[in-house]
Scaffold this motif. Sequence first.
Motif, short mmCIF file in Angstrom:
data_model
loop_
_atom_site.label_atom_id
_atom_site.label_comp_id
_atom_site.label_asym_id
_atom_site.label_seq_id
_atom_site.Cartn_x
_atom_site.Cartn_y
_atom_site.Cartn_z
N GLN A 79 -4.44 -16.86 -8.89
CA GLN A 79 -5.27 -16.11 -9.82
C GLN A 79 -6.68 -16.67 -9.73
O GLN A 79 -6.87 -17.88 -9.51
CB GLN A 79 -4.73 -16.24 -11.24
CG GLN A 79 -3.22 -16.03 -11.38
CD GLN A 79 -2.79 -14.62 -11.06
OE1 GLN A 79 -3.41 -13.66 -11.50
NE2 GLN A 79 -1.71 -14.47 -10.30
N LYS A 104 -5.19 -7.00 -4.74
CA LYS A 104 -4.54 -5.91 -5.48
C LYS A 104 -3.08 -5.78 -5.07
O LYS A 104 -2.19 -5.60 -5.91
CB LYS A 104 -5.27 -4.59 -5.22
CG LYS A 104 -6.64 -4.49 -5.85
CD LYS A 104 -7.27 -3.15 -5.49
CE LYS A 104 -8.69 -3.03 -5.99
NZ LYS A 104 -9.30 -1.75 -5.59
N LYS A 155 -1.14 -8.34 -6.67
CA LYS A 155 -1.29 -8.35 -8.13
C LYS A 155 -1.86 -9.68 -8.62
O LYS A 155 -1.36 -10.29 -9.58
CB LYS A 155 0.03 -8.02 -8.83
CG LYS A 155 0.56 -6.63 -8.51
CD LYS A 155 1.85 -6.34 -9.26
CE LYS A 155 2.37 -4.95 -8.92
NZ LYS A 155 3.65 -4.65 -9.62
N ASN A 199 -4.84 -11.45 -10.47
CA ASN A 199 -5.99 -11.21 -11.34
C ASN A 199 -7.24 -11.83 -10.73
O ASN A 199 -7.23 -12.99 -10.31
CB ASN A 199 -5.75 -11.81 -12.72
CG ASN A 199 -4.79 -11.00 -13.55
OD1 ASN A 199 -5.08 -9.86 -13.90
ND2 ASN A 199 -3.63 -11.57 -13.87
N VAL A 206 -11.31 -12.08 -11.82
CA VAL A 206 -12.45 -11.85 -12.69
C VAL A 206 -13.68 -12.41 -11.99
O VAL A 206 -13.64 -13.51 -11.42
CB VAL A 206 -12.25 -12.50 -14.07
CG1 VAL A 206 -13.56 -12.56 -14.84
CG2 VAL A 206 -11.20 -11.74 -14.86
N LEU A 246 -9.21 -13.37 -19.08
CA LEU A 246 -8.46 -13.71 -17.87
C LEU A 246 -7.23 -14.55 -18.21
O LEU A 246 -6.10 -14.22 -17.81
CB LEU A 246 -9.35 -14.48 -16.89
CG LEU A 246 -8.65 -15.08 -15.66
CD1 LEU A 246 -8.00 -14.00 -14.81
CD2 LEU A 246 -9.62 -15.93 -14.84
N ALA A 257 -4.41 -12.78 -20.08
CA ALA A 257 -3.56 -11.99 -19.19
C ALA A 257 -2.59 -12.88 -18.43
O ALA A 257 -1.40 -12.55 -18.26
CB ALA A 257 -4.42 -11.19 -18.22
N ILE A 258 -3.08 -14.02 -17.97
CA ILE A 258 -2.24 -14.93 -17.18
C ILE A 258 -1.06 -15.44 -18.01
O ILE A 258 0.09 -15.43 -17.55
CB ILE A 258 -3.08 -16.08 -16.61
CG1 ILE A 258 -4.01 -15.55 -15.51
CG2 ILE A 258 -2.18 -17.20 -16.07
CD1 ILE A 258 -5.06 -16.54 -15.05
N GLU A 278 0.50 -10.75 -17.14
CA GLU A 278 -0.01 -9.41 -16.88
C GLU A 278 -0.95 -9.39 -15.68
O GLU A 278 -1.75 -10.32 -15.50
CB GLU A 278 -0.77 -8.89 -18.10
CG GLU A 278 0.07 -8.69 -19.33
CD GLU A 278 -0.77 -8.32 -20.55
OE1 GLU A 278 -0.15 -7.90 -21.54
OE2 GLU A 278 -2.01 -8.45 -20.50
N TYR A 279 -0.89 -8.32 -14.93
CA TYR A 279 -1.90 -8.03 -13.91
C TYR A 279 -2.88 -7.04 -14.51
O TYR A 279 -2.54 -5.89 -14.76
CB TYR A 279 -1.26 -7.46 -12.65
CG TYR A 279 -2.27 -6.97 -11.63
CD1 TYR A 279 -3.34 -7.77 -11.24
CD2 TYR A 279 -2.16 -5.70 -11.08
CE1 TYR A 279 -4.26 -7.32 -10.31
CE2 TYR A 279 -3.08 -5.24 -10.14
CZ TYR A 279 -4.13 -6.05 -9.77
OH TYR A 279 -5.06 -5.61 -8.86
N LYS A 280 -4.11 -7.50 -14.78
CA LYS A 280 -5.04 -6.69 -15.56
C LYS A 280 -6.42 -6.58 -14.94
O LYS A 280 -7.14 -5.63 -15.21
CB LYS A 280 -5.14 -7.30 -16.96
CG LYS A 280 -5.95 -6.49 -17.96
CD LYS A 280 -5.91 -7.14 -19.33
CE LYS A 280 -6.73 -6.35 -20.34
NZ LYS A 280 -6.74 -6.99 -21.67
N PHE A 281 -6.83 -7.54 -14.12
CA PHE A 281 -8.22 -7.61 -13.67
C PHE A 281 -8.32 -7.53 -12.15
O PHE A 281 -7.68 -8.30 -11.43
CB PHE A 281 -8.87 -8.91 -14.15
CG PHE A 281 -8.92 -9.01 -15.65
CD1 PHE A 281 -9.90 -8.37 -16.37
CD2 PHE A 281 -7.97 -9.74 -16.34
CE1 PHE A 281 -9.95 -8.45 -17.75
CE2 PHE A 281 -8.00 -9.83 -17.72
CZ PHE A 281 -8.99 -9.18 -18.42
#
Length: 437
Positions: free
Chosen positions: A139, A164, A167, A169, A171, A356, A359-360, A364-367
Amino acid sequence: MKNLSNRRDFLKTSALVAGGLALQPFSMPQAYAAGADVIKIAVIGCGGRGTGAVFQAFDTGHNIQLVAMADAFRDRIDKSYKPIFDKYGAEKVNVPEDRKFVGFEGYKEAIKLADVVILAAPPGFRPDHFEEAVKQGKQIFMEKPVATDSAGIRKVLAAAEEAKRKKLNVVVGLQRHYQSNYRETIKQIHDGKIGDIIGGQVYWNDGGVWVNARQPGQTEMEYQMRNWYYFNWLCGDHIVEQHVHNLDVANWVKQSYPVKAYGTGGRQVRTGKDHGEIFDHHSVTFTYADDTVIFSECRHFPGAANRVDESFQGTTGKAYLSAGNHGELTSWKGKSLYSHNRDNNPNPYQVEHDELFAAIVKGEYKFADAENAAKSTMTAILGRYATYTGKVVTWDEALNADINLMPTTLAWDAMPKVLPNADGFYPFAIPGKTQLV
């Protein structure tokens, strides 16, 4: 690679930035979400921004431990380590001597030890560092800009696609995307509050930054890296290193990227030996696919008036934004359409890390900021190509140009590609004579 110029492509490729990906789980152990385990971080590049990012990671309040540090220079690690350790202590800062990596290749070992990596070395190194972090499945928080030349941008775009797929993240420190006044005011713009955007002006005009003088015994490689802001392979010129923030806002507002640029620039007041090869002013007009023109200006003139902000004109009104939490929309007759509440806005540098790490810990995969960051960095590089050559340069010409500024070999006794003459001055671009390739 083709320019992505329309709104649909921009929204598809700019990922989270102001809105967010659909939340998807990723493979980070769920123990993090339960708070039963520690998130290990490593910082690559231990200057002020890297050090600040470590502070902000800790200040998220999650169970985080710094386990590795990497920098080309040992003194930079030491200068960074002390204030971090003094504030957070041995429980949070677990970086013994064998996990302080010095030199050009240490980042690879530091990345291996971490769950989350902070990439904050000078921008020229960013493509390789990002590529390696993605390869190792980490990440990522990485600073802007994300490259300094066309080859670097292409590498970042390829790694962004892989991130991507995995997955991961990502930022990026284009923190206006995490700043309340920008998020809320630009949402109003996108909702049609001032109609269609038909023009704009973006500025980063100030007195300039630090200079590190050459010291006795330094090799040319060490000198340029110590004084990195003034060499394009490391910095990209201040249109890339600083003004990328404002150009990114223009792209965000337009929901697209420019198709061509035309501009002028030069060295008017910053002309010494320690000022390397970069310009001290750039003025560029960026044209988008719908023929909208955004005017861009950045300069480093000590004693001159400062201006760092963004203005846009729509068919029914106009907008003003700035890093000072301003966000104003008015009609052409002066009626207020929206005014951002400037009270108690959170620090966007902290918000980047808050969101960030939130989400970690939730798995979650969000960014997915890297692609937009690469294209906004490419916008700034396009502007530099236009001012250096004095020619109209298209997006496709710039992105696909055979331009790689990085030294062939990274070693203290190796030579960068730009060297001083017998009098100690560096060659610099001359508009009208300098060629794109």
